[in-house]
Motif scaffolding. Sequence first.
Motif, PDB file in Angstrom:
ATOM      1  N   GLN A 135       0.394   6.163  -8.066  1.00  0.00           N
ATOM      2  CA  GLN A 135       0.950   4.803  -7.984  1.00  0.00           C
ATOM      3  C   GLN A 135      -0.171   3.775  -8.024  1.00  0.00           C
ATOM      4  O   GLN A 135      -0.079   2.755  -8.694  1.00  0.00           O
ATOM      5  N   GLU A 136      -1.243   4.071  -7.289  1.00  0.00           N
ATOM      6  CA  GLU A 136      -2.372   3.135  -7.249  1.00  0.00           C
ATOM      7  C   GLU A 136      -3.033   3.039  -8.622  1.00  0.00           C
ATOM      8  O   GLU A 136      -3.423   1.961  -9.062  1.00  0.00           O
ATOM      9  N   MET A 171       0.846  -1.204   0.000  1.00  0.00           N
ATOM     10  CA  MET A 171       0.000   0.000   0.000  1.00  0.00           C
ATOM     11  C   MET A 171       0.875   1.245   0.000  1.00  0.00           C
ATOM     12  O   MET A 171       1.853   1.343   0.715  1.00  0.00           O
ATOM     13  N   ALA A 172       0.530   2.242  -0.746  1.00  0.00           N
ATOM     14  CA  ALA A 172       1.310   3.469  -0.822  1.00  0.00           C
ATOM     15  C   ALA A 172       1.085   4.279   0.438  1.00  0.00           C
ATOM     16  O   ALA A 172      -0.002   4.279   0.996  1.00  0.00           O
ATOM     17  N   ARG A 197       6.727  -6.203  -3.990  1.00  0.00           N
ATOM     18  CA  ARG A 197       5.494  -6.971  -3.761  1.00  0.00           C
ATOM     19  C   ARG A 197       4.574  -6.898  -4.970  1.00  0.00           C
ATOM     20  O   ARG A 197       3.962  -7.875  -5.366  1.00  0.00           O
ATOM     21  N   GLU A 198       4.516  -5.709  -5.585  1.00  0.00           N
ATOM     22  CA  GLU A 198       3.673  -5.566  -6.774  1.00  0.00           C
ATOM     23  C   GLU A 198       4.190  -6.426  -7.913  1.00  0.00           C
ATOM     24  O   GLU A 198       3.441  -7.143  -8.564  1.00  0.00           O
ATOM     25  N   LEU A 232      -3.014  -5.898  -2.672  1.00  0.00           N
ATOM     26  CA  LEU A 232      -1.867  -5.009  -2.920  1.00  0.00           C
ATOM     27  C   LEU A 232      -2.206  -3.560  -2.608  1.00  0.00           C
ATOM     28  O   LEU A 232      -1.358  -2.802  -2.161  1.00  0.00           O
ATOM     29  N   ARG A 265      10.920   1.580   1.485  1.00  0.00           N
ATOM     30  CA  ARG A 265       9.504   1.204   1.472  1.00  0.00           C
ATOM     31  C   ARG A 265       8.978   1.131   0.049  1.00  0.00           C
ATOM     32  O   ARG A 265       8.198   0.254  -0.301  1.00  0.00           O
ATOM     33  N   GLU A 266       9.428   2.087  -0.770  1.00  0.00           N
ATOM     34  CA  GLU A 266       9.008   2.118  -2.168  1.00  0.00           C
ATOM     35  C   GLU A 266       9.478   0.853  -2.885  1.00  0.00           C
ATOM     36  O   GLU A 266       8.736   0.224  -3.630  1.00  0.00           O
ATOM     37  N   SER A 296      12.084   5.894   2.961  1.00  0.00           N
ATOM     38  CA  SER A 296      10.923   5.873   2.064  1.00  0.00           C
ATOM     39  C   SER A 296      11.283   5.175   0.753  1.00  0.00           C
ATOM     40  O   SER A 296      10.435   4.515   0.160  1.00  0.00           O
ATOM     41  N   ASP A 321      10.191  -1.980  -1.504  1.00  0.00           N
ATOM     42  CA  ASP A 321       9.442  -3.107  -0.958  1.00  0.00           C
ATOM     43  C   ASP A 321       8.071  -3.198  -1.632  1.00  0.00           C
ATOM     44  O   ASP A 321       7.621  -4.263  -2.018  1.00  0.00           O
ATOM     45  N   ARG A 322       7.436  -2.038  -1.799  1.00  0.00           N
ATOM     46  CA  ARG A 322       6.120  -1.997  -2.438  1.00  0.00           C
ATOM     47  C   ARG A 322       6.233  -2.493  -3.877  1.00  0.00           C
ATOM     48  O   ARG A 322       5.462  -3.339  -4.331  1.00  0.00           O
TER      49      ARG A 322
END
Lengths: 126, 620
Positions: free
Chosen positions: B357-358, B1-2, B219-220, B251, B212-213, B209, B215-216
């Motif tokens: 992003q979403e 999640m963003a 996962r995506e 996601l 985290r980005e 950040s 990591d996101r």
Amino acid sequence: MQDGKYVILVLDDDPDILESLRVILEANGYAVATARSAEEGLRVYKSAKPDLLFVDLMMEEIDAGTAFVKEVRALGNTAPIYVLSSVGDNLSMMTDSSALGLTGVLQKPIKSELLLKLLKSKLKDV
Amino acid sequence: MAPSSGQRVQIPIERELQERLAWFIRLRWLAASGIFLGALAASWLVGADVRLVPVYLLGLAVLGYNSLFYRFFRNAEQAKRPLGRNFVYLQIGIDWLALVCVVHFTGGIRSPVTLAFALHVVIGAILLSRRSCYLLAAFACSLTGIMAAFEGLDLWPLSRSSRLMADPVHGIVAPLSLWIADAVFFGIIAYLATSITRRLREKEVILFSSERELDRLYRETAALYRIGQVINSTLEMSEVLSLIAENATRLMGMMASSIRLLDPNGDKLYVGGSFGLSPSFIHKGPVDLDTSLLDRETLDRGIVQVMDVVTDARFQYREEARIEGIHSVLCASISAKNRALGVIRVYSALPHQFSEQEEALLKNLANLGALAIENARVYAELKEQSEQRVWIARVTHHQLRAPLAAIQGVLEAVPYAGTLTDKQKELLDRATRRVQDTFDLIRDLLDLAAAQRPLEEGTVQFVHLNQVLQKIVEITREQANSKEVEFRSVVAAGEIVIQAQAADMERIFSNLLDNAVKYTPRGGSVRLEIAYEDGTVRAMISDSGIGIDAADQERIFDGFYRTQAAKDSGEMGTGLGLSIVKRLVDRYGGKLELVSAAGKGSRFIITLPRRVDSHSSTVI
């Protein structure tokens, strides 16, 4: 036997096949009875009392050939029964046919020489 | 999640406050030892008359209260109770109280120990905020200022003996000037320390950040890859679409997702897959595109978001959405080759402003959906085509062979119907031969069609090649004998077992052996060799026949091609035999090689794997 001739019954739904076999067999001194369906075949079988049978198992009416063979056996038939078959016919049906107590398989198109040789050897024993 | 905007990110350095507290307490053990050793060293080395007893007592006090801090800290740690900044302030306060006493007993404002206040300012910069650091610096100034004032005004007189340095000037002036120097020093320290830690914190925020980005993104990407794999491994469209809906939901941290597809007329949408929605919401029935403004807008614009479905007139089923607990929706169109296929939606239970992003993620998922839909469509088409081919093959077999068999039967009977002239016999032979050729052609066409189909799973079994080839070898021997061609068969000792359909093996070898005998003139030789080699079966069919010109070697595996030499030989053939062999060998992932030259004979070398690889493209 009919007038000193062996009687052969041919069951096939194709009239041209029936007619060609009749010409070949009669020219070689056999008596021929033909039928185009299981019912007709049974009638002819009872009246003609054939010494040998040719049956097409793969007629358009499915199971007609198999049904005929079963009926004939039930009547206590002892005459040899040959199956007329085409290359590529369903093999599982063929294995069924051996369980039906058939004498052998003749591959279509039938060569007249082979056919006559087979008849000579087979009908001597009858 | 963003990360949502406005939500403060807790960077690791702050999460580490607990660890730093432990470090702060450990440092204090060192400081206490420092007090003992320092006082001893000063009195011994410098010869300064330090009042050791009160200093030692202070050292013991530090050890004592640090033990309390330590116990308090451990208890909190075991109870998993986070300790806040107040605990830090408390420690610094008590430390400074002790420090004031140490300074006093080691020479007052002139004591070098005064500089120790700076240590806490630095610790403040590390553990606390910038503001706290400046506050601490100011507090240190105040403390030392008060000390200097007390000293200068003789309110807390120093003993002579405790003075570490010579004291040329008496009264308030000396302590005051020393205090000003200390204050400037503390200010500079606070400035430097906070500047450095602020930069560090900024960098840490950026680093954290981007972590985290990353990591996101990871996962995506992993989810998209997994969906891609499923698309490739299953042709069940609803399964793939439901998986995409599930991943979109998870996601993006949403409550639900749905994928609806356009019907063939393109005017209605029906559910193709969904996740997290109640059956009653899903089975509202097909949505009319004319009445659904939101879907029409999505198909036009590609992506549309609705912040509040209950008040947005574009949303068709507002009441149903309210009951379902839906608040916000993000919609993306699914399209392939500029053709709209449907719409994917993610539903949020809260008011949600969807980020770029979403939007990008949902578009990616929509593209995967398009791929799955296209795959399923192509598969359905192929299946239909394949069924048609099977139907044609069946019709060809029964409807074409039956009349041909009748014609052949009639031709066979003609000589028995009466005596024929020689010319009639010759014409009859010609007709018979053409009928036979047509039979062969039908057989070869059916074989070719069968050879082109991939092997179906479960149709191959281990067959004994020796047994399969026995009959073919006998027929070849007869053919060769009647033509006075020498035939030799060299088959490796023992059983040669191969995973295959027996009929395919028969077709391969009967075609090649038939050709070899056919195109080898009287007196020549034909040879069959079969052996195991490196886990494969290697077969070689060689002859001393007419051979194949290099220019023809590429083309003879194409259908209906016969070399001039073959036609000249007077032998009949459909020109399909080698094409069938090539396709059959390919079907098993084998290799077919040809070594030949015009007039020099031919050698066909077949390499077949003993096991069919069920993962290769040859098996479906």
